[in-house]
Enzyme design. Sequence first.
Site, PDB file in Angstrom:
ATOM      1  N   LYS A 119       0.772  -1.078   0.203  1.00 38.65           N
ATOM      2  CA  LYS A 119       0.045   0.010   0.059  1.00 38.65           C
ATOM      3  C   LYS A 119       0.939   1.288  -0.149  1.00 38.65           C
ATOM      4  CE  LYS A 119      -3.979   2.486   1.333  1.00 38.65           C
ATOM      5  NZ  LYS A 119      -4.801   2.339   0.055  1.00 38.65           N
ATOM      6  N   ARG A 171      24.270  -3.316   6.789  1.00 37.06           N
ATOM      7  CA  ARG A 171      25.629  -2.666   6.653  1.00 37.06           C
ATOM      8  C   ARG A 171      25.827  -1.394   7.678  1.00 37.06           C
ATOM      9  NH1 ARG A 171      23.087   1.669   3.724  1.00 37.06           N
ATOM     10  NH2 ARG A 171      21.820   0.849   2.358  1.00 37.06           N
ATOM     11  N   ASN A 231      18.759  -2.555   6.225  1.00 37.87           N
ATOM     12  CA  ASN A 231      20.045  -2.436   5.553  1.00 37.87           C
ATOM     13  C   ASN A 231      21.310  -3.294   6.468  1.00 37.87           C
ATOM     14  OD1 ASN A 231      19.347   0.925   4.800  1.00 37.87           O
ATOM     15  ND2 ASN A 231      19.186  -1.068   3.410  1.00 37.87           N
TER      16      ASN A 231
HETATM   17  P1  ADP Z   1      15.469   1.421  -0.711  1.00 38.92           P
HETATM   18  O1  ADP Z   1      15.766  -0.088  -0.368  1.00 38.92           O
HETATM   19  O2  ADP Z   1      15.558   1.576  -2.072  1.00 38.92           O
HETATM   20  O3  ADP Z   1      15.816   2.476   0.052  1.00 38.92           O
HETATM   21  P2  ADP Z   1      12.836   1.614   0.913  1.00 38.92           P
HETATM   22  O4  ADP Z   1      11.895   0.544   0.588  1.00 38.92           O
HETATM   23  O5  ADP Z   1      13.780   1.584   1.982  1.00 38.92           O
HETATM   24  O6  ADP Z   1      13.806   1.463  -0.460  1.00 38.92           O
HETATM   25  O7  ADP Z   1      12.094   3.113   0.732  1.00 38.92           O
HETATM   26  C1  ADP Z   1      12.715   4.086   0.529  1.00 38.92           C
HETATM   27  C2  ADP Z   1      11.789   5.207   0.522  1.00 38.92           C
HETATM   28  O8  ADP Z   1      10.730   5.220  -0.373  1.00 38.92           O
HETATM   29  C3  ADP Z   1      11.005   5.614   2.018  1.00 38.92           C
HETATM   30  O9  ADP Z   1      11.857   6.149   2.829  1.00 38.92           O
HETATM   31  C4  ADP Z   1       9.734   6.009   1.674  1.00 38.92           C
HETATM   32  O10 ADP Z   1      10.300   7.650   1.399  1.00 38.92           O
HETATM   33  C5  ADP Z   1       9.363   5.502   0.117  1.00 38.92           C
HETATM   34  N1  ADP Z   1       8.435   4.434   0.324  1.00 38.92           N
HETATM   35  C6  ADP Z   1       8.791   3.190   0.449  1.00 38.92           C
HETATM   36  N2  ADP Z   1       7.678   2.273   0.583  1.00 38.92           N
HETATM   37  C7  ADP Z   1       6.732   3.081   0.593  1.00 38.92           C
HETATM   38  C8  ADP Z   1       5.361   2.969   0.687  1.00 38.92           C
HETATM   39  N3  ADP Z   1       4.829   1.890   1.009  1.00 38.92           N
HETATM   40  N4  ADP Z   1       4.394   4.073   0.792  1.00 38.92           N
HETATM   41  C9  ADP Z   1       5.183   5.422   0.580  1.00 38.92           C
HETATM   42  N5  ADP Z   1       6.397   5.697   0.590  1.00 38.92           N
HETATM   43  C10 ADP Z   1       7.273   4.418   0.487  1.00 38.92           C
END
Ligand code: ADP
Length: 456
Positions: A199, A290, A288
Amino acid sequence: MFKKVFVANRGEIALRIIRSCKELGLSTVIGFSEADRESIPVQLADEKICLGPAPASESYLNIPSIVGAIEITKAQAVHPGYGFLSENIQFVEICEASGIVFIGPTSKNIQLMGDKALARKTAKSCKVPVIPGYEESVLKEALAHAKKIGFPVIIKASAGGGGRGMRKVNSAEEFTKYWNTCQEEAKVSFGEGALYVEKFLERPRHIEIQLIGDKRGKIIVFPERDCSIQRRHQKLIEESPSPSVNEKLRRKLYRYAYRLAKQIKYQSTGTIEFLVDSDGRPYFIEMNTRIQVEHPITEIVSGIDLVKHQILVARGDRLNFSQKDITIKGHAIECRINAEDPLNNFMPSPGKITKLILPGGPGIRIDTHIYEGYTIPPFYDSLIVKLIAYGINRAEAIERMQRALEEIRIEGIKTTIPLYKRIFEHPTFLSGRYSTKWLENFLASESVSEQSRNAH
Ligand code: ADP
């Protein structure tokens, strides 16, 4: 017990690792690319060895070259920093098989958490909440789930990272249209096309919990970092503690992070990332495995040198502090200063630094590898300075950051400093009530006012 550490990275993190090694009495070897010969970490390491040409695929990502260099220099351990090979299972397995100590988690840890869909399943199995979603990479079923959850949803690459490999979709039509493109993009960028769905949360905060585990199963968790100031899902400013997290939520985040790390027998430094929705409910998004760019703010508020302890636990030492030693000592904020032009769509701005004045004084820490006369090569990421300000509370940390942003001079290239000056004056940032959407909206409104100024 190892005595010589190979640094398989570049820039500020290579320097950060060398500093901790020196304090621990360990000698260092740095593997560098032809573009980094003149860099400070290459000058400060005890030994250096060229890995290959400038492109990362031929140097910092070139596993045969790095393993060969480790063997030639007789280093017994390798620190991968962040990015590059830090979460590469194949590299970690080669180290494990050839008796090279990998200063990071086990390949099993990375396997369980590196695949983001699998990580979600693991979180669910230990009752850590995840955003409503679907983990299987099958278009028909994923679409059925997306309809059930309700649009908008976000399609993410299971192997994605660094803010890449995800797309918000607003309808069933868009879902079908983008699924295949996302799959192709994921294959090209991450070598694997698996996708999953979540979502889409409209105004979440990105809150993460740093932790460290030793080989005996002890896990310590640290005060949260708020990384909601992002552009294109990439963090630009981080602070600890978060102005939006109360003690009750903090305890909950600690419990979730601890439970997950314990479940996978996590060893080393790592970070469990959550999104917190506008009702204050946290959801796990990924881990993460690391050391992260933003680790210094946690070092400041906790008083623990994370890189040093990461090396010690890799050596087999027990963590010599306990959870009750971890309290919040003041407030710390980090600005990632990038060699990019914020007035020109954040275009990379490599080149020669003709003048450099770095700020100092009370409450300022700077992690950087640049110096006056240094030429920033165009081949790597654009982070050049981590400017960190801290104080007894958020207000003091902000005053010091504002003062440091006034003091700093980097000439010859464009940087994100002017943007940070504006953010640190903005009432929304100062109030502490911002979400991951805020910076994008702010930049859009600035460019609208810029255009209307130009039109008059
Ligand atoms: P990555 O592994 O590329 O860093 P993440 O899954 O940690 O990706 O998500 C990075 C950013 O993307 C989050 O901090 C947020 O801003 C946005 N994001 C990720 N998932 C969602 C979500 N379900 N709804 C809204 N924003 C999201």
